[in-house]
Write an enzyme that holds these catalytic residues in place. Structure first.
Site, mmCIF file in Angstrom:
data_model
loop_
_atom_site.group_PDB
_atom_site.id
_atom_site.type_symbol
_atom_site.label_atom_id
_atom_site.label_comp_id
_atom_site.label_asym_id
_atom_site.label_seq_id
_atom_site.Cartn_x
_atom_site.Cartn_y
_atom_site.Cartn_z
ATOM 1 N N ARG A 37 26.927 -28.220 52.269
ATOM 2 C CA ARG A 37 25.922 -27.152 52.117
ATOM 3 C C ARG A 37 25.473 -27.047 50.656
ATOM 4 O O ARG A 37 25.299 -25.960 50.117
ATOM 5 C CB ARG A 37 26.460 -25.804 52.599
ATOM 6 C CG ARG A 37 26.892 -25.768 54.036
ATOM 7 C CD ARG A 37 25.730 -26.036 55.007
ATOM 8 N NE ARG A 37 26.222 -26.082 56.377
ATOM 9 C CZ ARG A 37 26.649 -27.200 56.961
ATOM 10 N NH1 ARG A 37 26.616 -28.352 56.305
ATOM 11 N NH2 ARG A 37 27.096 -27.185 58.196
ATOM 12 N N GLU B 46 26.159 -18.383 52.102
ATOM 13 C CA GLU B 46 25.163 -19.446 52.244
ATOM 14 C C GLU B 46 23.777 -18.990 51.771
ATOM 15 O O GLU B 46 23.119 -19.721 51.036
ATOM 16 C CB GLU B 46 25.105 -19.939 53.684
ATOM 17 C CG GLU B 46 26.259 -20.853 54.073
ATOM 18 C CD GLU B 46 25.964 -21.625 55.350
ATOM 19 O OE1 GLU B 46 24.785 -21.871 55.645
ATOM 20 O OE2 GLU B 46 26.922 -21.978 56.054
ATOM 21 N N SER C 183 24.624 -18.460 60.153
ATOM 22 C CA SER C 183 25.934 -18.402 59.488
ATOM 23 C C SER C 183 25.754 -17.905 58.059
ATOM 24 O O SER C 183 24.986 -18.495 57.290
ATOM 25 C CB SER C 183 26.586 -19.783 59.493
ATOM 26 O OG SER C 183 26.789 -20.231 60.813
#
Length: 338
Positions: A164, A334, A239
Site C-alpha cells: 500500500r 490508509e 478498508s
C-alpha cells in the site's frame, strides 16, 4: 477550464462529509492541469488533486484549489504473443476499467474488481486484493511535474512500490499528478486463487464449467459486497487501516496470549489482520457521535449520516490507541487526511 469558488465537495468524497473548497476545478486535459497549477501558484494556494474521493478524509473547509482529475480514455496499446499493454487515463473509474479489460480479453486485473476510486490513484496506493497488487501488473505511468509542468514517464522500479505504498507517498509526495497508467496484462488467463475462500467460491461458481476471468471478477464482487458497505448507502472509504507487518517475534508474543491470532507470512515477516485486531479490541460496530466502525467489518469506518471529519479522525485515534494498548501493535491509516 472553469474554476469556481466555495464549492461543496460532499458528492465528491465517499464518506459523504459536508465539506467545501475555496476553489474547485475539473481538469479534462493536461493543459487544464497546467492551468490549475498556475492558478494555485498565483493565489498561493495548496493544490489538491482529487480522484474518486474514496481514499481521502477532507477537512470541513479547504483553503485550497481542489482539482478533480477527469482525464478519460482507455486503449490497447500493443499486443505481442500473449502480452498486452493496456493504457488508461487517470480519471477513469477503476472498476469500470477492470470490466473493460475483461471485455477486451486482457487478463490480470480480475482480482482487483470493485475496488473504489479512479485509475490515477491506484499506483499511489499500490492497491491490492486477493493476492494481486498493482505492482504485479504494472508497466509504466505518465505524470505531470507540478513544479515544471513537464510530463515524465515512470517505470516499475521508479515507482518504488511497497505494501500500500509507492514513491508518490514518500519522496515524491505532492510533486506529481498522474495522468495515465499502462498495465502489462495477458490474453491468456492465469488465475490467482491463493486465497482459500476465493478459490472455493470460484470453484462453486464454475460448477464444472471452464473457468473465466469474468467468473473470478463476479466472485470477488460478491465477496466484497458482502463484507463492505456501498458508499452510496453508507459513507465509507473501504478498508481504513493497513494490515500491520511485524517480525516473527511479535507474532510469537501475541500467539501466547491470543492463540487464534489471524496472521500470514509476508516477505520474510508476518502480516496481521487489522480487522481482527480491531474486532478483538471490542470495537466492531462501535460508534462515536455520528461515525463508527461497520457492524460487519471492523476495518471499515463509516459515516452514519451527519458525521464530520473531526469525529472520524478522533475515532481513528481511539481505535489506534486501543489496539496499541491491547496488542502493542501500531495501526496505520490508509486514507490521506487533508
Amino acid at each position: 477550464m472553469k474554476i469556481v469558488e466555495n464549492y461543496s465537495l460532499q458528492p465528491l468524497n465517499t464518506f459523504g462529509f459536508d465539506v467545501s473548497a475555496r476553489y474547485f476545478g475539473q481538469a479534462e486535459t493536461v493543459e487544464d492541469l497546467r492551468q490549475a497549477i498556475g492558478f494555485a501558484g498565483e493565489k498561493k494556494l495548496l493544490l489538491i488533486p482529487l480522484g474518486g474521493g474514496s481514499n481521502v478524509v477532507l477537512s470541513d473547509h479547504l483553503e485550497a484549489l481542489v482539482l478533480a482529475v477527469d482525464l478519460k480514455g482507455r486503449s490497447v496499446v500493443s499486443q505481442q504473443n500473449d502480452q498486452m499493454l493496456v493504457q488508461c487515463r487517470a480519471g477513469e473509474n477503476w472498476h469500470e476499467f477492470v470490466l473493460w479489460t475483461l471485455d477486451n480479453e486482457a487478463y490480470g486485473l480480475e482480482n482487483l474488481s470493485l475496488i473504489p476510486g479512479n485509475v490515477g490513484a491506484a499506483p499511489i496506493q499500490n492497491i491490492g486484493a486477493y493476492g494481486v497488487e498493482i505492482k504485479d501488473v504494472f508497466h509504466s505511468l505518465e505524470a505531470l511535474d507540478i513544479a515544471t509542468g513537464e510530463l515524465r514517464t515512470f517505470d516499475r522500479d521508479d515507482c518504488q512500490f511497497g505494501y500500500r505504498d509507492s514513491v508518490f507517498k514518500n519522496s515524491l509526495k505532492d510533486r506529481f499528478i498522474i495522468t495515465s497508467v499502462t498495465f502489462e496484462l495477458s490474453s491468456v488467463l492465469e488465475p490467482k486463487l491463493g486465497y482459500g475462500h476465493l478459490q472455493n467460491a470460484v470453484q462453486k461458481k464454475a460448477a464444472g464449467q471452464s473457468l473465466t476471468a469474468k467468473m473470478i471478477s463476479d466472485v470477488v464482487c460478491e465477496i466484497r459486497s458482502q463484507k463492505l458497505p456501498d458508499p452510496a448507502v453508507i459513507g465509507n472509504a473501504g478498508s481504513f487501516f493497513k494490515n500491520p507487518v511485524v517480525p516473527a517475534s511479535v507474532v510469537d508474543r501475541l500467539k501466547q496470549e491470543f492463540p487464534d491470532l489471524v496472521c500470514f507470512p509476508f516477505e520474510g515477516e508476518w502480516k496481521l489482520a487489522a480487522g481482527w485486531l480491531i474486532d478483538q479490541a471490542g470495537l466492531k460496530g462501535f460508534t462515536m457521535g455520528q461515525v463508527g466502525t461497520y457492524a460487519k467489518q471492523a476495518l471499515v469506518l463509516v459515516n452514519h449520516g451527519e458525521g464530520t471529519p473531526r469525529e472520524l479522525v478522533a475515532l481513528a485515534d481511539h481505535i489506534r490507541s486501543t489496539v496499541l494498548a491491547r496488542f502493542g501493535v501500531e495501526l496505520e491509516m490508509e486514507p490521506r487526511v487533508y
